[in-house]
Design an enzyme around this catalytic site. Structure first.
Site, PDB file in Angstrom:
ATOM      1  N   ASP A  15       0.836  -1.208   0.000  1.00  0.00           N
ATOM      2  CA  ASP A  15       0.000   0.000   0.000  1.00  0.00           C
ATOM      3  C   ASP A  15       0.870   1.257   0.000  1.00  0.00           C
ATOM      4  O   ASP A  15       1.949   1.272   0.597  1.00  0.00           O
ATOM      5  CB  ASP A  15      -0.916  -0.030   1.242  1.00  0.00           C
ATOM      6  CG  ASP A  15      -2.045   0.977   1.118  1.00  0.00           C
ATOM      7  OD1 ASP A  15      -2.324   1.461   0.003  1.00  0.00           O
ATOM      8  OD2 ASP A  15      -2.656   1.291   2.157  1.00  0.00           O
ATOM      9  N   HIS A  32       2.710   3.204  -9.334  1.00  0.00           N
ATOM     10  CA  HIS A  32       2.619   1.753  -9.544  1.00  0.00           C
ATOM     11  C   HIS A  32       3.883   1.145 -10.173  1.00  0.00           C
ATOM     12  O   HIS A  32       4.343   0.107  -9.699  1.00  0.00           O
ATOM     13  CB  HIS A  32       1.350   1.415 -10.326  1.00  0.00           C
ATOM     14  CG  HIS A  32       0.085   1.809  -9.591  1.00  0.00           C
ATOM     15  ND1 HIS A  32      -0.107   1.562  -8.248  1.00  0.00           N
ATOM     16  CD2 HIS A  32      -1.043   2.457 -10.000  1.00  0.00           C
ATOM     17  CE1 HIS A  32      -1.295   2.020  -7.867  1.00  0.00           C
ATOM     18  NE2 HIS A  32      -1.870   2.576  -8.909  1.00  0.00           N
ATOM     19  N   LEU A 126      11.546 -19.988  -4.217  1.00  0.00           N
ATOM     20  CA  LEU A 126      10.492 -19.113  -3.693  1.00  0.00           C
ATOM     21  C   LEU A 126       9.227 -19.312  -4.514  1.00  0.00           C
ATOM     22  O   LEU A 126       9.270 -19.368  -5.736  1.00  0.00           O
ATOM     23  CB  LEU A 126      10.926 -17.638  -3.797  1.00  0.00           C
ATOM     24  CG  LEU A 126       9.892 -16.609  -3.335  1.00  0.00           C
ATOM     25  CD1 LEU A 126       9.784 -16.597  -1.803  1.00  0.00           C
ATOM     26  CD2 LEU A 126      10.253 -15.203  -3.816  1.00  0.00           C
TER      27      LEU A 126
HETATM   28  C1  FPP Z   1      -1.922   0.174  -3.359  1.00  0.00           C
HETATM   29  O1  FPP Z   1      -1.459   1.477  -3.378  1.00  0.00           O
HETATM   30  C2  FPP Z   1      -1.413  -0.536  -4.493  1.00  0.00           C
HETATM   31  C3  FPP Z   1      -2.162  -1.114  -5.453  1.00  0.00           C
HETATM   32  C4  FPP Z   1      -3.625  -1.089  -5.480  1.00  0.00           C
HETATM   33  C5  FPP Z   1      -1.539  -1.786  -6.581  1.00  0.00           C
HETATM   34  C6  FPP Z   1      -0.406  -2.684  -6.225  1.00  0.00           C
HETATM   35  C7  FPP Z   1       0.406  -2.784  -7.401  1.00  0.00           C
HETATM   36  C8  FPP Z   1       1.733  -2.736  -7.417  1.00  0.00           C
HETATM   37  C9  FPP Z   1       2.583  -2.676  -6.231  1.00  0.00           C
HETATM   38  C10 FPP Z   1       2.369  -2.720  -8.716  1.00  0.00           C
HETATM   39  C11 FPP Z   1       3.246  -3.845  -8.926  1.00  0.00           C
HETATM   40  C12 FPP Z   1       2.605  -5.150  -8.890  1.00  0.00           C
HETATM   41  C13 FPP Z   1       2.772  -6.054  -9.842  1.00  0.00           C
HETATM   42  C14 FPP Z   1       2.230  -7.417  -9.677  1.00  0.00           C
HETATM   43  C15 FPP Z   1       3.494  -5.744 -11.072  1.00  0.00           C
HETATM   44  P1  FPP Z   1      -2.508   2.642  -3.536  1.00  0.00           P
HETATM   45  O2  FPP Z   1      -2.546   3.027  -4.967  1.00  0.00           O
HETATM   46  O3  FPP Z   1      -3.798   2.228  -2.934  1.00  0.00           O
HETATM   47  O4  FPP Z   1      -1.813   3.761  -2.713  1.00  0.00           O
HETATM   48  P2  FPP Z   1      -2.517   4.834  -1.783  1.00  0.00           P
HETATM   49  O5  FPP Z   1      -3.068   4.093  -0.595  1.00  0.00           O
HETATM   50  O6  FPP Z   1      -1.397   5.739  -1.435  1.00  0.00           O
HETATM   51  O7  FPP Z   1      -3.583   5.484  -2.594  1.00  0.00           O
END
Ligand code: FPP
Length: 228
Positions: A15, A32, A126
């Protein structure tokens, strides 16, 4: 299904991508790709810390509610990540699998998933499980339905397919589970860190694993010292 100590199952709620980007004056989606880099670093660091299974929350079933442009950017990123990391995973003994629904994913992502799962199937170092279009409540409901009135704790665990989680980390400062591995994390040790996911380093993972080892897991029993 309790994994042994040398087969640590860590799960991560990644997150903070959006806030990381906003804090830098960038559009939310810019967080992302930086999050994907953090995932690459984490996968590389995990085996040396005794982690044998790593389940990460990449996209929850509730994330479909995000703006279309963000959802589309995330799907493109999953596609790219699976394609780009496949060879590296084979080389490093990382077995990739996807948990969650597949029927709502864009068709361009499905062949990349199948190809990554097939190419890495022999990986022993892993097991990397990417949760995409994943809802724990939905997974539990589906497993219960499959058991058709014969659900027991063991059967439900088996039907869900994943081993119990030992250590669950959430980055980004929030302290909630957000429909992630609710059954499997029944006795997980929870570690919450304010570090935004794109900033997450191998040292942060090492600190969480050290915190895990410092805790006494009792699984509802009394402390060992009370039995002496
Ligand atoms: C949460 O941060 C993150 C996500 C909803 C997406 C997770 C994706 C990645 C870490 C990208 C890489 C993953 C792969 C499999 C390539 P948020 O956008 O909710 O952040 P915020 O809470 O600050 O709004």
């Amino acid at each position: 299904m309790r994994p042994s100590d040398d087969k640590l199952h860590a799960a991560i709620i990644m997150d903070g991508n959006g806030r990381w980007a906003t804090a830098r004056g960038l559009p939310r989606v810019a967080g992302h790709p930086a999050g994907a880099e953090a995932l690459r670093r984490t996968v590389e660091a995990a085996p040396d810390l005794g982690i044998r299974i790593l389940t990460v929350y990449a996209f929850s079933s509730d994330n479909w509610q995000r703006p279309r442009t963000e959802v589309s950017a995330l799907m493109k990123l999953f596609h790219m990540y699976l394609r780009r990391e496949r060879a590296r995973c084979v080389e490093n003994g990382v077995r990739v699998s996807i948990i969650g629904r597949r029927d709502r994913l864009p068709t361009m992502v499905l062949p990349e998933i199948e190809s990554a799962e097939k190419a890495t199937v022999e990986g022993k170092k892993l097991q990397l499980r990417l949760a995409v279009d994943y809802s724990s409540r939905e997974a539990i409901a589906a497993a219960a339905k499959k058991l058709n009135g014969h659900a027991t704790r063991d059967r439900l665990s088996a039907a869900l397919g994943g081993p119990d989680v030992d250590l669950l980390i959430r980055t980004g400062g929030e302290q909630r589970l957000s429909d992630f591995l609710l059954w499997e994390a029944a006795y997980a040790e929870l570690v919450f860190t304010p570090v935004m996911w794109p900033d997450f380093q191998a040292s942060d993972l090492a600190a969480a694993v050290a915190e895990f080892h410092s805790r006494e897991r009792r699984f509802g029993a009394v402390p060992k010292v009370a039995l002496a």
